[in-house]
Design an enzyme around this catalytic site. Structure first.
Site, PDB file in Angstrom:
ATOM      1  N   GLU A  62       0.855  -1.180   0.000  1.00 52.52           N
ATOM      2  CA  GLU A  62       0.000   0.000   0.000  1.00 52.52           C
ATOM      3  C   GLU A  62       0.893   1.232   0.000  1.00 52.52           C
ATOM      4  OE1 GLU A  62      -2.191  -0.101   3.594  1.00 52.52           O
ATOM      5  OE2 GLU A  62      -3.019  -2.093   3.266  1.00 52.52           O
ATOM      6  N   ASP A  67      -3.789   7.648  11.342  1.00 47.09           N
ATOM      7  CA  ASP A  67      -2.367   7.338  11.491  1.00 47.09           C
ATOM      8  C   ASP A  67      -1.784   7.905  12.775  1.00 47.09           C
ATOM      9  OD1 ASP A  67      -2.093   5.948   9.031  1.00 47.09           O
ATOM     10  OD2 ASP A  67      -2.216   7.871   7.997  1.00 47.09           O
TER      11      ASP A  67
END
Length: 275
Positions: free
Chosen positions: A56, A67
């Site tokens: 990815e 994140d």
């Protein structure tokens, strides 16, 4: 370049091969443009050569809500370096061209919307991309993207979490393709001591709604955790641990590349340890 048709069929094939080999697929993640655009391309390629089945490529974002601090640090470096969407698409294309492996883009929705949904899908497909992971795109607002992705042969991977109710799970998995990204716990990306029971239960619930492979991410950082998740998931997704290897050698690209290649090999051995 592979023309205007994306590589969802390649993604499906790689996941099916892993299942036929009685193992989980290893999915690695790194943001594009980190530490530089060219360095990021080499890093993604090294991950695939080292043992990842799928990579990815993250589209760096100034407010990456999923994140944790490690990936945010890498995103900041990439953004300060001036990375742009064409650089992300180039990273996807060159990593795929160098290895023949499926490469996806993981991105928040706003950059895709601003770039142009059809344009983004067409350029991803032309680069040989296998699809996109869209962690903040609600299924009920995804019709435009899903239509463009299907037209261009791209997978649409949605994220589910332990908090996702069964009815919602069924709605999400019905709309997706390629695989389902199962977030192992509530929170943000990052390495953790334990992946936890919640991930196994989420995989069980998700599989009850779909035949799509279910890949688990958030918190997997070492071969032991990869082996644990491989017992119950179709794929093991590792991001922050790869980013940490690159950050540890931030001023020595060759050492960083060696680090991610080694980690990919160690994790690949882990996902093959099925009882």
């Amino acid at each position: 370049m592979t023309g205007t048709t994306g590589n969802i069929a390649l993604l499906d094939s790689v996941l099916a091969t892993a299942r036929a080999e009685n193992r989980a697929a290893l999915v690695g993640y790194l943001p594009a443009g980190f530490p530089t655009v060219d360095g990021g391309i080499r890093a993604a390629t090294a991950m695939l050569e080292g043992g990842c089945d799928i990579v990815e490529v993250g589209l760096p974002h100034s407010d990456p809500v999923l994140d944790g601090p490690v990936i945010q640090t890498a995103d900041d470096i990439a953004l300060r370096g001036g990375v742009r969407i064409p650089d992300v698409i180039r990273t996807v294309g060159e990593a795929h061209a160098a290895t023949g492996a499926p490469v996806l883009c993981m991105t928040y929705w706003n950059p895709v919307y601003r770039y142009g949904v059809e344009r983004f899908a067409a350029e991803m497909a032309a680069a040989g991309g296998a699809g996109c992971i869209l962690p903040d795109l609600p299924v009920q607002e995804a019709a435009e993207w899903c239509a463009a992705a299907e037209k261009h042969g791209l997978a649409t991977v949605f994220v589910v979490a332990p908090s996702t109710r069964d009815a919602r799970l069924a709605e999400i998995t019905a709309a997706g393709s390629g695989f389902v990204y199962a977030a192992s716990l509530m929170g943000v990306t990052g390495t953790r001591e334990s992946v936890g029971h919640e991930a196994q239960e989420l995989v069980r619930r998700t599989r009850a709604t779909t035949d799509l492979p279910v890949c688990v991410g958030l918190g997997v950082s070492n071969p032991e955790q990869a082996a644990e998740v491989a017992q119950f998931a179709d794929g093991v997704i590792v991001g922050s641990a790869f980013v940490q290897r690159m950050l540890a050698d931030e001023h020595d690209l060759e050492a960083g590349l060696a680090g991610v290649r080694t980690l990919a090999g160690e994790l690949a051995a882990g996902v093959r340890k099925r009882s």
